[in-house]
Structure formats: C-alpha cells, structure tokens
Design a protein around this motif. Structure first.
Motif, PDB file in Angstrom:
ATOM      1  N   GLN A  14      40.816  36.053  29.102  1.00 45.20           N
ATOM      2  CA  GLN A  14      40.722  37.695  28.091  1.00 45.20           C
ATOM      3  C   GLN A  14      39.780  37.183  27.534  1.00 45.20           C
ATOM      4  OE1 GLN A  14      43.853  39.641  26.874  1.00 45.20           O
ATOM      5  NE2 GLN A  14      43.169  41.019  26.375  1.00 45.20           N
ATOM      6  N   GLY A  18      36.171  41.016  26.641  1.00 43.06           N
ATOM      7  CA  GLY A  18      37.402  42.043  27.112  1.00 43.06           C
ATOM      8  C   GLY A  18      37.551  42.343  28.323  1.00 43.06           C
ATOM      9  N   VAL A  21      40.812  41.312  31.891  1.00 36.68           N
ATOM     10  CA  VAL A  21      41.827  41.930  31.381  1.00 36.68           C
ATOM     11  C   VAL A  21      43.268  41.463  32.861  1.00 36.68           C
ATOM     12  CG1 VAL A  21      43.604  43.063  30.093  1.00 36.68           C
ATOM     13  CG2 VAL A  21      41.253  43.020  30.002  1.00 36.68           C
ATOM     14  N   ARG A  22      42.947  40.660  33.213  1.00 36.51           N
ATOM     15  CA  ARG A  22      43.519  40.366  35.052  1.00 36.51           C
ATOM     16  C   ARG A  22      44.347  39.081  34.847  1.00 36.51           C
ATOM     17  NH1 ARG A  22      38.984  37.820  36.875  1.00 36.51           N
ATOM     18  NH2 ARG A  22      36.950  38.725  36.965  1.00 36.51           N
ATOM     19  N   SER A  59      46.054  49.687  41.716  1.00 30.74           N
ATOM     20  CA  SER A  59      44.679  50.427  41.158  1.00 30.74           C
ATOM     21  C   SER A  59      44.257  51.068  41.752  1.00 30.74           C
ATOM     22  CB  SER A  59      43.816  48.631  40.013  1.00 30.74           C
ATOM     23  OG  SER A  59      42.239  49.656  40.483  1.00 30.74           O
ATOM     24  N   ARG A 105      45.471  52.291  37.665  1.00 29.81           N
ATOM     25  CA  ARG A 105      43.967  52.341  37.302  1.00 29.81           C
ATOM     26  C   ARG A 105      43.766  53.194  38.518  1.00 29.81           C
ATOM     27  NH1 ARG A 105      44.962  46.431  35.534  1.00 29.81           N
ATOM     28  NH2 ARG A 105      43.622  46.222  36.463  1.00 29.81           N
ATOM     29  N   ARG A 182      33.557  55.046  31.621  1.00 25.55           N
ATOM     30  CA  ARG A 182      34.945  54.495  31.561  1.00 25.55           C
ATOM     31  C   ARG A 182      35.225  55.460  30.476  1.00 25.55           C
ATOM     32  NH1 ARG A 182      38.392  51.744  30.906  1.00 25.55           N
ATOM     33  NH2 ARG A 182      37.627  49.898  29.661  1.00 25.55           N
ATOM     34  N   GLN A 188      39.051  53.184  35.027  1.00 28.58           N
ATOM     35  CA  GLN A 188      39.312  52.225  34.658  1.00 28.58           C
ATOM     36  C   GLN A 188      38.241  50.507  35.105  1.00 28.58           C
ATOM     37  OE1 GLN A 188      43.569  53.137  34.321  1.00 28.58           O
ATOM     38  NE2 GLN A 188      43.737  52.377  32.435  1.00 28.58           N
ATOM     39  N   ASP A 189      38.277  50.100  36.780  1.00 31.61           N
ATOM     40  CA  ASP A 189      37.921  49.035  36.594  1.00 31.61           C
ATOM     41  C   ASP A 189      36.310  49.800  37.410  1.00 31.61           C
ATOM     42  OD1 ASP A 189      40.144  48.153  36.120  1.00 31.61           O
ATOM     43  OD2 ASP A 189      41.481  48.664  38.082  1.00 31.61           O
ATOM     44  N   LYS A 211      32.485  47.001  29.585  1.00 31.36           N
ATOM     45  CA  LYS A 211      33.978  46.130  29.566  1.00 31.36           C
ATOM     46  C   LYS A 211      34.730  46.313  30.828  1.00 31.36           C
ATOM     47  CE  LYS A 211      33.475  45.055  25.689  1.00 31.36           C
ATOM     48  NZ  LYS A 211      31.768  44.753  24.902  1.00 31.36           N
ATOM     49  N   LEU A 213      38.052  46.717  32.743  1.00 31.53           N
ATOM     50  CA  LEU A 213      39.150  46.120  32.884  1.00 31.53           C
ATOM     51  C   LEU A 213      39.362  45.591  34.320  1.00 31.53           C
ATOM     52  CD1 LEU A 213      42.237  48.493  32.261  1.00 31.53           C
ATOM     53  CD2 LEU A 213      40.788  47.563  30.848  1.00 31.53           C
TER      54      LEU A 213
END
Length: 413
Positions: A14, A18, A21-22, A59, A105, A182, A188-189, A211, A213
């Motif tokens: 992280q 940000g 966040v994996r 995802s 996601r 986003r 999100q990805d 940003k 994820l």
C-alpha cells in the motif's frame, strides 16, 4: 537486469498514492471476447455476476466502454460517452452496481495510445478532435502518425492517429478522464491497452493520478523464435516486460505473455520448457510473480481473431498450471462460459483449491519434474500438481488428491 530478476520482492502493498492495494490473491476474469459487442453485452453479463462472484473472481475486465469508431471499442472517439455497442450508459451502470454488490471489481479497458479524429486537419488527415469533450488539435497526435506533436515514445499502432503523451495538456485531460471513470462511472481497476505504444512513465503518472486499486498492462511483443521453433531461453522476452513494469514505477502488473508462449508449446509434449536454467518457471512469473498476470488466451490471441491461440485440447492442463502457480491468474470468458459446463466446473474447482490453500502471487514453488511428457511442482508447500501424459504422484501420506482431469491432477495437504 531489472528488478524482477535480482530476487527482490516488493513489500509496498500500500504505497502512499493508494495505487497499490493488492493482496496478491486476485483472480481475474476476462468478461468478453471479440464478438461480444453483437450481444447486448452489459445486460447479458449482469445475469452472470452472481456466478462470477461464487466462482471466486475478484475482478472482471470489461471491454472498452466508451464510444468508439469500431464496435469492439478499440478505436475510441468521444471518450466521455459510455454509450457503446456493448450497451447504454444506464445498462453499464446497472452492471457495475451489481458487480459492486457482489464484490467483483470492475476493470476498465483503457485505450489511450490511439484515438480516431472527428475532423480533418493538418495534411487532410483525421487528426483533430472537434465538437466533443476533450477536443484536441493536431498537437495531440504524434508526428509519425500524421499530427503536429512530437515523435512517439513507443511503437506505432498503424492506420489511426497515435496520441502524443509527451504533451502536458494531453496528460492532464487523460488523467481527468481516468478519474471520471473511477469516481463517476464506477470502475475500480484498469487494464492498459497496447502498452508498447507509449512510454511506461506515462502509465505511472496516470496510475498516480487516478489511483486504480489494481492495474495491468498489455505489453505484447513476439517471443524469441529460431525459425518456427520457440527458443528454450526467453530471458530477453521477459526482461522487456520487466523493463516496462519498472518504467511504471512498479505500480502496474503486466500480462505474462512469456508464460503463455512457453506453456502452449510445453503442453504439446515439451514440458521440459517449463523449467528455466535457474530451475524456475520460464515466464515473467519465474522472475517477478507479484507483477505477473498469467492467462491462456484473450480476445486477440483466441476468440474469432485467433492470432495466437492456446491449443484447445490442452486447455485444462493450462488452467491446472496457472491456477495453482504464483502470479495472478486470469480466466478467459470463452473457456469459462462457452466451452461447456464440465470445463466451467473444473476451473471453479481449481480456483477453490487455490483459495482454500491460500496460494497467492508470491507463493513459493519447487519444480520436481520437467520432462517431455510430464511436469510436476509443489506450490506454497500446500499444493502439489502434475500435468502431462506421464504418470506421477507425490510421495508422502500427507498428500490427498484434490481434483483431477484429462492429463492433470492436483493434491493438497
């Protein structure tokens, strides 16, 4: 050598932006193929979301959702319109809402290397973007593809205007658009299309700005061949992918085209290919597993385009390999939903074992056998697997068979 090869593994799960966040426990699903635009796609996918979630996908990569000159979405024009041949904005948002509810996601396909102009400008080429949000003049297009911008910082995507990311106004507009995807649309990805087309440092800037994820880049170039035969040594091929990831500030993962290239030759009775000279897996996965997104096929290599398809009678051996190994595995829509319920259920079983035994992108691997007709390995000291025609099973009473099928078997402790 890049970071991937000096035994360095990152701990920056992280970082400050940000952007990372994996957990390394992602399991991706490519939720379309080359023909999906013909089939009221957002609506059709919405019905499959509960099954995607239940199957264990974290995802789902959706096709390009923006207005495009071509129905498949890869020639974007008005990037702020998400009415596409896959369905209306309303249907897209309903799909994203349902995915969010089921904790899958949504991954946006980010096509920013090339964009079709709306107006003829300098030299009579369609290199202006007038009358739509993000209206650019000819300076936004590289000089090598008919614009008044600088030379490209990567390889040309031929036949359409290529965007000049070295221009400040271009990067500012792209970053704003990514933030809109986003926060306003609900992705999100990100999956970055045609990563070879522009410098990876711009991907770094876009990830820091928007940003996501999770990000994955498509850095696809040819494996090393000797005539028609695939070379055993693919070090320079995976090094090029490592260099691209390094260029993104290590913020993005990349599709492991090296593993695909080697694996699809290996399953034809050349399993010795699956152990490199250092005794490791021969793809990006063997050097930098936390950044390697493994896959068997996608909308380009498989589907109706079939540019470089995985041999269809060996699909389950392929999935037995990528779903038990380190890296971040991806399952292709066609295999999962179009090739029959038996394949679907076998893939789900492998995903289930991966999750139950907590195999992740950084799990350890010991390759036990890599002969012409047999490959076997122990992963995370919790899972043991074999593929190929050769008969083999692990020694030791602690192993029990977890699943098996045609030319593959997986054991767990």
């Amino acid at each position: 050598m890049g970071s991937g090869n000096n035994g360095f593994e990152d701990n920056n799960l992280q970082n400050d932006s940000g952007a990372l966040v994996r957990s390394g426990r992602e399991i991706l699903f490519q939720a379309f193929n080359w023909e999906s635009h013909k089939n009221d796609w957002w609506k059709s996918l919405e019905g499959k979301v509960p099954d995607m979630a239940k199957s264990g996908f974290t995802s789902a990569w959706l096709p390009p959702a923006t207005h495009s000159f071509s129905p498949e979405g890869y020639l974007p024009q008005n990037i702020y319109s998400v009415n596409s041949s896959y369905g209306s904005e309303h249907l897209l948002k309903a799909l994203l809402q349902k995915m969010k509810h089921h904790k899958v996601r949504a991954m946006a396909d980010i096509v920013i290397n090339h964009r079709v102009g709306t107006t003829q400008g300098h030299g009579g080429v369609y290199n202006r973007y007038d009358g739509i949000p993000v209206s650019w003049d000819e300076r936004a297009v590289t000089s090598c593809t008919g614009g008044l911008g600088n030379r490209s910082t990567g390889d040309n995507f031929n036949g359409v205007p290529n965007i000049d990311h070295s221009q400040d106004f271009v990067r500012k507009d792209i970053t704003a658009w990514l933030c809109w995807l986003r926060h306003n649309v609900g992705f999100q990805d990100f999956r970055f299309d045609f990563g070879r087309g522009y410098s990876a440092k711009y991907v770094k800037e876009y990830i820091e700005g928007a940003k996501p994820l999770f990000s994955v880049g498509e850095y696809w170039d040819s494996c090393n061949y000797n005539g028609h035969a695939l070379d055993y040594n693919q070090d320079s091929h995976r090094q090029r992918i490592v260099n691209w990831i390094d260029g993104t500030g290590q913020l993005s993962t990349a599709f492991d085209f090296t593993t695909k290239g080697v694996l699809q030759e290996a399953v034809k009775g050349q399993f010795w290919r699956l152990r490199d000279r250092q005794g490791k897996p021969p793809g990006l996965m063997g050097w930098w597993p936390s950044r390697a997104v493994t896959f068997l096929d996608n909308h380009d290599t498989g589907s109706t385009q079939a540019h470089w398809p995985f041999p269809s009678n060996h699909i389950m051996e392929g999935y037995a390999y990528i779903l038990t190994h380190p890296g971040i595995p991806t399952v292709f829509y066609d295999h999962f939903y179009d090739w029959g319920s038996s394949i679907h259920d076998q893939i789900v079983k492998l995903i289930d074992i991966r999750k139950r035994q907590d195999i992740h992108s950084r799990s350890s691997i010991r390759i036990l056998e890599a002969q012409s007709n047999l490959y076997s390995a122990v992963i995370g000291e919790k899972v043991c697997m074999k593929i190929g025609e050769g008969s083999w099973c692990p020694s030791g009473k602690e192993w029990t068979l977890a699943t098996s099928g045609n030319k593959y078997a997986v054991w767990q402790k």
